[in-house]
Design an enzyme around this catalytic site. Structure first.
Site, PDB file in Angstrom:
ATOM      1  N   CYS A   1      13.675  19.276  17.492  1.00 46.59           N
ATOM      2  CA  CYS A   1      13.468  20.474  18.314  1.00 46.59           C
ATOM      3  C   CYS A   1      11.999  20.878  18.440  1.00 46.59           C
ATOM      4  CB  CYS A   1      14.262  21.638  17.730  1.00 46.59           C
ATOM      5  SG  CYS A   1      16.026  21.319  17.729  1.00 46.59           S
TER       6      CYS A   1
HETATM    7  N1  NAD Z   1      19.569  19.100  15.257  1.00 48.06           N
HETATM    8  C1  NAD Z   1      19.303  20.381  15.351  1.00 48.06           C
HETATM    9  O1  NAD Z   1      18.939  21.026  14.379  1.00 48.06           O
HETATM   10  C2  NAD Z   1      19.443  21.128  16.669  1.00 48.06           C
HETATM   11  C3  NAD Z   1      19.451  22.516  16.650  1.00 48.06           C
HETATM   12  C4  NAD Z   1      19.589  23.208  17.853  1.00 48.06           C
HETATM   13  C5  NAD Z   1      19.710  22.494  19.052  1.00 48.06           C
HETATM   14  N2  NAD Z   1      19.691  21.128  19.030  1.00 48.06           N
HETATM   15  C6  NAD Z   1      19.834  20.448  20.316  1.00 48.06           C
HETATM   16  O2  NAD Z   1      21.178  19.985  20.420  1.00 48.06           O
HETATM   17  C7  NAD Z   1      21.215  18.741  21.123  1.00 48.06           C
HETATM   18  C8  NAD Z   1      21.891  17.679  20.267  1.00 48.06           C
HETATM   19  O3  NAD Z   1      21.080  17.466  19.118  1.00 48.06           O
HETATM   20  P1  NAD Z   1      21.644  16.766  17.810  1.00 48.06           P
HETATM   21  O4  NAD Z   1      20.634  17.001  16.748  1.00 48.06           O
HETATM   22  O5  NAD Z   1      23.048  17.166  17.561  1.00 48.06           O
HETATM   23  O6  NAD Z   1      21.611  15.227  18.277  1.00 48.06           O
HETATM   24  P2  NAD Z   1      22.309  13.994  17.547  1.00 48.06           P
HETATM   25  O7  NAD Z   1      21.555  12.786  17.954  1.00 48.06           O
HETATM   26  O8  NAD Z   1      22.489  14.295  16.090  1.00 48.06           O
HETATM   27  O9  NAD Z   1      23.759  13.947  18.189  1.00 48.06           O
HETATM   28  C9  NAD Z   1      23.986  13.665  19.526  1.00 48.06           C
HETATM   29  C10 NAD Z   1      25.232  12.784  19.633  1.00 48.06           C
HETATM   30  O10 NAD Z   1      25.507  12.567  21.005  1.00 48.06           O
HETATM   31  C11 NAD Z   1      26.022  11.247  21.155  1.00 48.06           C
HETATM   32  N3  NAD Z   1      25.895  10.874  22.547  1.00 48.06           N
HETATM   33  C12 NAD Z   1      24.800  10.519  23.259  1.00 48.06           C
HETATM   34  N4  NAD Z   1      25.118  10.289  24.528  1.00 48.06           N
HETATM   35  C13 NAD Z   1      26.451  10.493  24.656  1.00 48.06           C
HETATM   36  C14 NAD Z   1      27.356  10.409  25.720  1.00 48.06           C
HETATM   37  N5  NAD Z   1      26.951  10.077  26.972  1.00 48.06           N
HETATM   38  N6  NAD Z   1      28.652  10.682  25.488  1.00 48.06           N
HETATM   39  C15 NAD Z   1      29.076  11.011  24.256  1.00 48.06           C
HETATM   40  N7  NAD Z   1      28.253  11.103  23.197  1.00 48.06           N
HETATM   41  C16 NAD Z   1      26.957  10.859  23.397  1.00 48.06           C
HETATM   42  C17 NAD Z   1      25.192  10.437  20.181  1.00 48.06           C
HETATM   43  O11 NAD Z   1      25.834   9.235  19.812  1.00 48.06           O
HETATM   44  C18 NAD Z   1      25.066  11.418  19.003  1.00 48.06           C
HETATM   45  O12 NAD Z   1      26.108  11.231  18.052  1.00 48.06           O
HETATM   46  C19 NAD Z   1      19.771  18.433  21.493  1.00 48.06           C
HETATM   47  O13 NAD Z   1      19.511  18.951  22.765  1.00 48.06           O
HETATM   48  C20 NAD Z   1      18.984  19.221  20.463  1.00 48.06           C
HETATM   49  O14 NAD Z   1      17.703  19.569  20.932  1.00 48.06           O
HETATM   50  C21 NAD Z   1      19.576  20.430  17.865  1.00 48.06           C
END
Ligand code: NAD
Length: 415
Positions: free
Chosen positions: A257
């Site tokens: 982030c």
């Molecule tokens: N990690 C954090 O602390 C956090 C906090 C707030 C917001 N976010 C935001 O949330 C979003 C997700 O982040 P995250 O950390 O959970 O990412 P992540 O990589 O941990 O998880 C994302 C998941 O989506 C899956 N994926 C990708 N493309 C896909 C598709 N077309 N269909 C189905 N699954 C698919 C991936 O395999 C993965 O398991 C991002 O935009 C991030 O900026 C993250």
């Protein structure tokens, strides 16, 4: 009520678990087969979700890689990654791919919510047209909203339930549907007037942190020149009960982030001939911090008449923050790369990160690693490490996290 979660990562899996724990049927869609199989076998890939928690859901959470499973859901929440391209532009590939796939199974009456962090306008300008390729109209045939995720991996004092949830709908009816959805699992849902306001609120929260971390990182660099202990100064300022908020310096900013989000806003701003210099400057300052840390290691070794070239350098912690195994954008990787380029013999110990394939390194046993190294650098302050023992076992220790503040030793250097 059946809820579909697209993307079972750091954001999606805890959200899926929260709905399932509240008694709702959840289908979690992920393109990574291993995660799907793992969740269905009761194995969690996220530190904050224990295997036992998955096991206690009574079959209400089912992982899948079949888009068709979303057709039977009342609401679909998209939680896919929104990283940067190589040239530091927003990379919406995952979002657009998942939206295209969803448009093929979308049916009237469904609610679609985007949770991925992104620039203002994404829900309306990018997501809506793709979903409408289904032949259904947003706001009329299906509802569409943006609701930013505020999860902080490793944090236990605030949970999905107790952290207020922001919601911005395309129409008032969209907002009301999203409000009702999140009211099932959140104590407080805050309605905003539009998806854009909700998208920008999330960026503000993260950029606020980025700017303040840049401020204390710059202060740490100045304190180094002035010979003043930056930690003492921050501790002192923190005694003020109002008008000051504590932020701590470190080896740089990591994670999915904070290093990424300012670029999302800068991209949108440029479309409007606006250059958010203040925000970009914070990003630049934070990006110089790993190099500053390498210089501190270099200087510490130099004081012991040793060059980086050929020295055994142990990095303690490589994930971007304590208590998690996420190495995305971790400053430790930049520090390791720069030291390796200088000829340093780099190893690392991190109980949360067994291997870093891009560096060709595996976590080493701590006791073995401590004997024979020239210097140990505390990059990520994971809980459970005995820093007093580390300081007494290693000829030189550099602490970039301020965890050795209570230890006084000749061989110890702090940021
Ligand atoms: N990690 C954090 O602390 C956090 C906090 C707030 C917001 N976010 C935001 O949330 C979003 C997700 O982040 P995250 O950390 O959970 O990412 P992540 O990589 O941990 O998880 C994302 C998941 O989506 C899956 N994926 C990708 N493309 C896909 C598709 N077309 N269909 C189905 N699954 C698919 C991936 O395999 C993965 O398991 C991002 O935009 C991030 O900026 C993250």
């Amino acid at each position: 009520m059946k809820i579909g979660i697209v993307g079972l990562g750091y954001v999606g899996l805890p959200l899926a678990v929260a709905f399932a724990e509240s008694g709702y049927d959840v289908v979690g869609l992920d393109s990574d087969r291993r995660k799907v199989d793992g969740v269905n076998a009761g194995r969690s890939h996220i530190e904050d979700i224990a295997d036992a928690t998955l096991g206690s859901l009574g079959g209400r959470l089912r992982a899948s890689s079949e888009q068709a499973d979303l057709a039977s859901c009342d609401a679909v929440v998209i939680c896919v990654p929104t990283p940067l391209t190589g040239s530091r532009e927003p990379d919406l590939t995952y979002l657009l791919e998942s939206a295209t796939a969803l448009s093929r199974v979308l049916r009237p009456g469904q609610l679609v919510v985007l949770e991925s962090t992104t620039y203002p306008g994404t829900t309306r300008e990018r997501l809506q047209p793709i979903l409408e390729e289904s032949g259904l109209a947003a706001g009329r045939d299906f509802h569409l909203a943006f609701s930013p995720e505020r999860i902080d991996p490793g944090r236990t004092d605030y949970t999905v339930r107790t952290t207020p949830k922001l919601v911005g709908g395309l129409t008032p009816a969209c907002a009301a549907r999203a409000h009702d959805l999140y009211s099932l699992i959140c104590e407080q849902v805050v309605l905003l007037s539009s998806p854009e306001a909700a998208e920008l609120s999330k960026l503000l929260e993260n950029i606020f942190r980025s700017v303040n971390i840049a401020l204390v990182n710059e202060l740490a660099q100045l304190c180094d020149r002035l010979g003043i202990d930056v930690w003492e100064v921050i501790d002192a300022a923190s005694t003020k009960p109002f008008g000051f908020m504590r932020f701590e310096p470190g080896p740089g900013m990591g994670g999915h982030c904070l290093p990424v989000d300012p670029f999302y806003l800068a991209f949108k701003a440029r479309e409007h001939d606006f250059y958010p210099e203040f925000i970009e400057l914070a990003g630049k300052v934070n990006q110089t911090q790993p190099s500053f840390c390498v210089e501190r290691i270099d200087r510490a070794l130099n004081g012991a008449r040793k060059p980086v070239n050929g020295s055994q350098i142990l990095l303690l912690g490589v994930s971007y923050k304590a208590g998690v195994g996420d190495v995305r954008e971790s400053p430790a990787l930049t520090i390791a790369r720069q030291l390796i380029d200088l000829g340093g013999e780099v190893s690392y110990h991190d109980p949360y990160v067994p291997a870093v394939p891009e560096l060709g390194l595996e976590s080493v046993d701590l006791d073995e690693a401590l004997s024979g190294v020239d210097i140990a650098a505390i990059v990520t302050a994971h809980p459970g490490l005995d820093y007093e023992e580390i300081v007494s076992a290693v000829p030189l220790v550099v602490d970039f996290r301020g965890v050795t503040r209570k230890i006084s030793a000749q061989n110890l250097v702090r940021l």
